[in-house]
Design a protein around this motif. Structure first.
Motif, short mmCIF file in Angstrom:
data_model
loop_
_atom_site.label_atom_id
_atom_site.label_comp_id
_atom_site.label_asym_id
_atom_site.label_seq_id
_atom_site.Cartn_x
_atom_site.Cartn_y
_atom_site.Cartn_z
N TYR A 193 -19.26 -13.55 0.33
CA TYR A 193 -17.69 -14.32 0.57
C TYR A 193 -18.21 -15.82 1.03
CZ TYR A 193 -13.25 -14.87 2.53
OH TYR A 193 -12.10 -15.41 2.91
N ARG A 252 -18.15 -18.17 -1.75
CA ARG A 252 -17.03 -18.27 -2.40
C ARG A 252 -16.23 -19.14 -1.48
NH1 ARG A 252 -16.33 -12.27 -2.22
NH2 ARG A 252 -14.28 -12.58 -2.01
N PRO A 311 -14.65 -10.20 1.89
CA PRO A 311 -14.87 -9.71 3.45
C PRO A 311 -14.75 -8.61 3.59
CG PRO A 311 -12.87 -10.98 3.10
CD PRO A 311 -13.20 -10.98 1.76
N GLU A 350 -10.44 -16.61 -0.13
CA GLU A 350 -11.14 -17.63 0.12
C GLU A 350 -10.50 -18.95 0.37
OE1 GLU A 350 -13.24 -14.98 -2.94
OE2 GLU A 350 -11.19 -15.48 -2.49
N GLN A 407 -15.24 -6.22 -5.26
CA GLN A 407 -15.44 -7.64 -4.53
C GLN A 407 -16.31 -7.21 -3.44
OE1 GLN A 407 -11.76 -10.09 -4.33
NE2 GLN A 407 -12.13 -9.86 -1.88
N THR A 445 -9.52 -15.39 -6.67
CA THR A 445 -10.71 -14.60 -7.11
C THR A 445 -10.81 -14.15 -8.18
OG1 THR A 445 -10.82 -14.37 -4.71
CG2 THR A 445 -12.54 -13.32 -5.82
N TYR A 492 -9.05 -7.17 3.92
CA TYR A 492 -8.35 -8.04 3.27
C TYR A 492 -6.79 -7.80 3.06
CZ TYR A 492 -10.95 -5.90 0.15
OH TYR A 492 -11.45 -4.72 -0.95
N THR A 500 -12.00 -12.25 6.99
CA THR A 500 -10.99 -13.51 6.76
C THR A 500 -10.01 -13.44 7.92
OG1 THR A 500 -9.46 -14.36 4.96
CG2 THR A 500 -9.64 -12.05 5.18
#
Length: 574
Positions: A290, A293, A150, A102, A147, A196, A153, A36
């Motif tokens: 990812y 999403r 990515p 996301e 999660q 998320t 984050y 991200t």
């Protein structure tokens, strides 16, 4: 990360874009869906779009707790970047929890694609907050163990370790104060907050909850539930993202049934609802890859944008109708709870759950078997009822001493007048007879709950510069939810008035003993009240200090301001 259909589609799109505009490939695309964008990359990219397209503008709207500004990115087909009564304003909020990024990456791509294809709607002003929680975005790491990407984050807490999605009433963070000012400037009709999920495993990539329908004005609620959401769900399903309600389930697994989410005013959509703006909190599933999403977030945000474009005139008319009705509304519902007697069913795409011995503890543990997907109709409870109804006063009166409260009201568009002279006014005054205080801190506060009040009519001295707040304005719901102390997210609940809970003057026992004795000799009614209290309460009868305190509180010496709430109700027009 496994290559998915979403990732392959993304790679083809990026390859095509690289042939024509390599300068506009986003950091997420450049990393092939593994990363991200960082905070610096996000703002630099929006600055690039601002420089290259006349229909785009990046604006610094205020401070954040980390010292960096809060930005909004505005997209307008006619290059007019202000809210207007003839077009819908859609506000998309990103990065309130930067570990859920996301929406950040999806909005970068969506903004670019709208500009490159010249497909900006003419009747919608699109406003994108790139990152609300700037401090959390700068605090980059791997804190979300559940999660799937990515690679790195941001963090959930902001620079003061506040969860900003609990801050929309108390506004402790500079971020939130800047957001409130932006919200009141734009006055959006529709809000999206990109997130998320955490929790159970299931097939859906996209889940979401809308503003709790039972709190909205009927014009908004009826349109949102009967037109907007059904059509949104159809579009998402057609694009390969069949949605489900946010997976909030009362038992171990989702097939036991889902519960609607009570988005009180501390949350973004609950705050927006106070101003007749309906909203959606998008929750993509944490354990999907990812790119899936991000693509689901893009699909959701774009679908909402296109429905705003299609139904702009209806959305605007509903908002005008609701604002006018709330200005004249006399009775307001507060403190909603789930009505468990009302149950619907929905289609849910899940995985079979089972239990097996834990390799860690040796005890029974839950797991989901992705080799056993299912499609089932499951129970869904999403009807809420109010625990309390209050009739609004003609106006509220607040002494100017409460500057922090007055600043919050002003920032949120409340219309107020200042008294031009010192004046004695007859008002209804609340006394806080009962309340519970949290034994543990929550978001920097020890919130009060279970508030019970009694009301006295009193003649109060107000001074030049004190504030009178009429209740014939569109901000009425915000006023009721914040100024009525029994409300779940009132300013009293968030500890803004705690100084009134302290008694300031006391008595010395050895001196007041003689005064109390004289009072009892001269006041038979007080003497009888004391005798009745002794007869009914053995512990009281054996406690000399308690009896002196009882007498003290019946006298003019006891200060009337103890537990007297300093927001007064004017019950009739002056």
């Amino acid at each position: 990360m496994k290559t998915s259909v979403c990732l392959l589609a993304f790679l083809l799109t990026t390859a095509a874009l690289a042939q024509t505009r390599p300068d506009l490939i986003t950091p997420y695309e450049r990393s092939q869906g593994r990363q991200t964008a960082t905070y610096a990359e996000i703002i630099d990219y929006y600055r690039l779009l601002d420089r290259q397209f006349e229909q785009a503008k990046l604006v610094d709207v205020g401070k954040t707790d980390v010292g960096q500004p809060l930005h909004v990115f505005l997209l307008a087909a006619d290059k007019v970047f202000t809210a207007r009564p003839d077009r819908v304003t859609l506000l998309i909020n990103n990065g309130i929890h930067p570990g859920e990024p996301e929406g950040i990456d999806a909005c970068l791509m969506m903004a670019r694609d709208l500009l490159l294809t010249n497909k900006l709607p003419k009747n919608v002003l699109l406003a994108i907050v790139p990152v609300l929680n700037v401090g959390g975005c700068l605090n980059r790491g791997v804190s979300r163990v559940n999660q799937n990407g990515p690679e790195t984050y941001g963090f959930r807490g902001n620079a003061r370790n506040l969860n900003l999605n609990r801050d929309f009433i108390k506004a402790d963070a500079e971020n939130t104060r800047s957001f409130q000012a932006l919200f009141q400037q734009l006055k959006p009709q529709v809000l999206i907050d990109n997130h998320t999920s955490n929790g159970a495993d299931y097939q859906h990539v996209v889940t979401y909850f809308s503003t709790q329908k039972d709190k909205l004005h009927p014009a908004l609620s009826g349109y949102m539930t009967k037109t907007f959401q059904p059509d949104l769900d159809k579009v998402l399903t057609a694009r390969g993202f069949p949605p489900a309600p946010y997976v909030n389930h009362p038992k171990d697994t989702p097939e036991s049934g889902l519960l609607g989410y009570n988005d009180s005013p501390r949350y973004s959509t609950g705050y927006a609802a106070l101003f007749n703006c309906f909203g959606f909190t998008l929750e993509t599933h944490m354990w999907k890859d990812y790119p899936a999403r991000v693509k689901g977030s893009y699909a959701f945000d774009e679908a909402v944008l296109r429905l705003c474009e299609r139904d702009a005139s209806q959305i605007l008319a509903n908002k005008r109708r609701a604002d006018a009705a709330v200005s004249q509304q006399t009775t307001f519902a507060l403190n909603y709870r789930l009505d468990r007697s009302q149950t619907d069913t929905i289609t849910f795409l899940g995985y079979e759950a089972g239990y097996k011995p834990s390799e860690v503890s040796g005890l029974r543990r839950l797991y989901y078997d992705r080799s056993k997907p299912f499609t089932k109709r499951i129970p869904y409870q999403n009807t809420f009822v109010a625990d309390l109804e209050l009739t609004k006063p003609q106006a509220y009166l607040i002494p100017q001493a409460w500057s922090e409260i007055l600043a919050l009201l002003k920032r949120n568009g409340v219309q107020m007048k200042r008294l031009t002279s010192d004046t004695l006014i007859t008002v209804s005054a609340y006394y806080l007879d009962e309340y519970r205080t949290s034994p543990r801190p929550y978001e920097g506060h020890y919130p009060h709950s279970g508030v019970k009040v009694r009301t006295e009519t009193q003649r109060i001295q107000f001074y030049k510069g004190d504030y009178l707040i009429p209740t014939n304005q569109p901000a009425n719901r915000y006023l009721i939810e914040t100024l009525e102390p029994q409300a779940l997210d009132s300013f009293f609940a968030w500890n803004f008035f705690d100084s009134i809970l302290d008694q300031k003057e006391y008595f010395s026992d050895y001196i007041f003993e003689d005064t109390a004795a004289e009072l009892l000799r001269n006041d038979p009614a007080l003497r009888q009240k004391l005798a009745d209290k002794r007869a009914s309460d053995k512990a009281f009868a054996e406690n000399a200090d308690a009896q002196l305190s009882f007498i003290y509180k019946q006298t003019p010496y006891f200060e009337k301001t103890v537990n007297r709430y300093p927001v007064f109700r004017l019950e009739r027009a002056r």
